[in-house]
Motif scaffolding. Structure first.
Motif, mmCIF file in Angstrom:
data_model
loop_
_atom_site.group_PDB
_atom_site.id
_atom_site.type_symbol
_atom_site.label_atom_id
_atom_site.label_comp_id
_atom_site.label_asym_id
_atom_site.label_seq_id
_atom_site.Cartn_x
_atom_site.Cartn_y
_atom_site.Cartn_z
ATOM 1 N N LYS A 110 0.833 -1.203 0.000
ATOM 2 C CA LYS A 110 0.000 0.000 0.000
ATOM 3 C C LYS A 110 0.876 1.265 0.000
ATOM 4 N N TYR A 111 1.956 1.244 0.839
ATOM 5 C CA TYR A 111 2.855 2.408 0.875
ATOM 6 C C TYR A 111 3.654 2.537 -0.413
ATOM 7 N N ASP B 4 1.609 4.017 -3.158
ATOM 8 C CA ASP B 4 1.143 5.381 -2.894
ATOM 9 C C ASP B 4 2.138 6.376 -3.495
ATOM 10 N N THR C 77 3.969 8.759 -0.876
ATOM 11 C CA THR C 77 4.940 8.025 -0.038
ATOM 12 C C THR C 77 6.172 7.638 -0.839
#
Length: 405
Positions: free
Chosen positions: A10-11, A14, A17
């Motif tokens: 997820k990071y 992103d 990020t």
């Protein structure tokens, strides 16, 4: 386990990020690279029993420097002046050549750039031959040509070639010119000139505003030129002409060692400086000419046709319509040419002209042996010159750029 993996993905997916991660990695890489260079340099210096410091600048310099503007400004004397004086002399000589070169190259470049678009075959052919010949020969070769093939072929110190009889002459020692020596009260003339510059500036602004509002043209150029010449001239004459002009003195008779141009009469430009100035100016002017030609051709032909339809003559069309619009295209590459000219002045070391690289990073470095400090000081000078030139040209570019209404 699966939840941790999904959180990591997820990071990574992103955008914000991922951008932060890459920026942090880049900063860490730069910091590590800088630390590695400093640490490696310190270790190598320690292995060679060398220290870092600028104490050498106060030591006296034990070598001669040919007479130039820098030696005159800082009153250089062997065994008395310091290496800091040598540094300033190098800066002054580099600045002089770069400043004069930029002015001469700009005048020549604009002239040849316009001539190359002329309807006159002779002008166009002459400009084309000059540009193709000059820009395709390396600058160092041109520097050698002007110094060894032209200036070193002049008469020796006992002879001369008169450019203006009894006023300007040249031989292998240099170009002899009259020197102006200000007397008491000359500062009034300088103040008058400064006031004339300020009045001319505001007069140009007023003339531009008046033309935009009413369409009426005020001869600001001729009025400003008359003011810049007339006001200082009146003050100069009223204050009793406080300026003495000293002409070069040439002796053709007497003891042979005392013949030739007499020392202390007039001023002399050394051949090394003339060769650097000529080669830099002529070489850079060829590139500026092509930039000017491209800028003029970038202006839509409809502008010329509309100006002709309004009854304007060719010269006002070029001066008032074409060139102002072409400047928006010309200025960015012109800035690069100015920066190149300044940095190319370092080639003067090939003919021993005492500019910064030759006198400070050459002769002084060989005597002192402080490579890191002296190279750092030399790089700082060129970086400062380049940044100041860029700031000025960016300011000028902002003044002439197209303003949307």
């Amino acid at each position: 386990m699966n939840s941790d993996k999904s959180l990591l993905l997820k990071y990574l997916y992103d955008t914000r990020t991922r951008s932060i991660i890459f920026q942090v990695l880049l900063i860490l890489s730069l910091v590590f690279g800088f630390w590695w260079i400093v640490d490696n340099t310190a270790v190598n210096l320690q292995a060679q029993n060398k220290s870092v410091g600028f104490g050498f600048l106060t030591q006296t310099a034990g070598f001669a420097i040919s007479d130039t503007l820098g030696t005159w400004l800082f009153d250089y004397e062997v065994g008395t002046s310091t290496y800091l004086d040598v540094y300033f002399i190098g800066i002054a000589n580099t600045f002089l050549v770069a400043f004069l070169g930029i002015i001469f190259a700009t005048i020549l470049g604009f002239t040849f750039g316009i001539m190359r678009l002329s309807q006159n075959f002779v002008f166009r052919a002459f400009s084309t031959v000059y540009i193709e010949l000059t820009r395709n020969i390396p600058l160092l070769v041109q520097l050698f040509f002007w110094y060894f093939a032209v200036l070193r072929s002049l008469p020796n110190a006992r002879g001369k070639v008169d450019i203006i009889p009894d006023v300007i002459g040249i031989n292998i020692v240099g170009l002899y010119l009259p020197s102006a020596i200000p007397q008491d009260g000359f500062s009034l003339t300088m103040w008058a000139f400064a006031i004339a510059v300020v009045i001319t500036f505001f007069m140009n602004r007023w003339a531009t505003k008046r033309q935009q509002e009413t369409g009426r043209i005020f001869p600001a150029f001729w009025a400003g030129l008359g003011l810049l010449i007339g006001l200082p001239l009146i003050v100069f004459l009223v204050s009793g002409s406080p300026l003495v002009v000293e002409y070069p003195e040439f002796k053709e008779t007497g003891p042979i060692l005392k013949r030739g141009f007499q020392k202390g009469a007039g001023m002399v430009l050394v051949p090394e400086m003339l060769a650097v100035w000529l080669s830099l100016s002529l070489y850079t002017a060829a590139f500026i000419a092509e930039i000017v030609r491209a800028g003029i051709m970038a202006v839509n032909k409809g502008q010329t046709e509309a100006s002709l339809a309004l009854g304007l003559k060719p010269n006002p069309i070029l001066r008032l319509v074409i060139i102002p619009q072409a400047m928006r295209v010309i200025i960015p590459p012109l800035t690069s040419q100015y920066l190149n000219l300044t940095k190319n002045s370092s080639l003067a070391i090939a003919i021993a002209y005492p500019e910064l690289v030759s006198v400070f990073a050459g002769t002084a470095l060989n005597q002192v042996g402080k490579e890191i400090e002296m190279i750092f000081m030399m790089m700082s000078v060129y970086l400062t010159f380049s940044i100041l030139t860029s700031i000025f040209m960016n300011w000028f570019n902002a003044r002439v750029k197209l303003v949307e209404r």
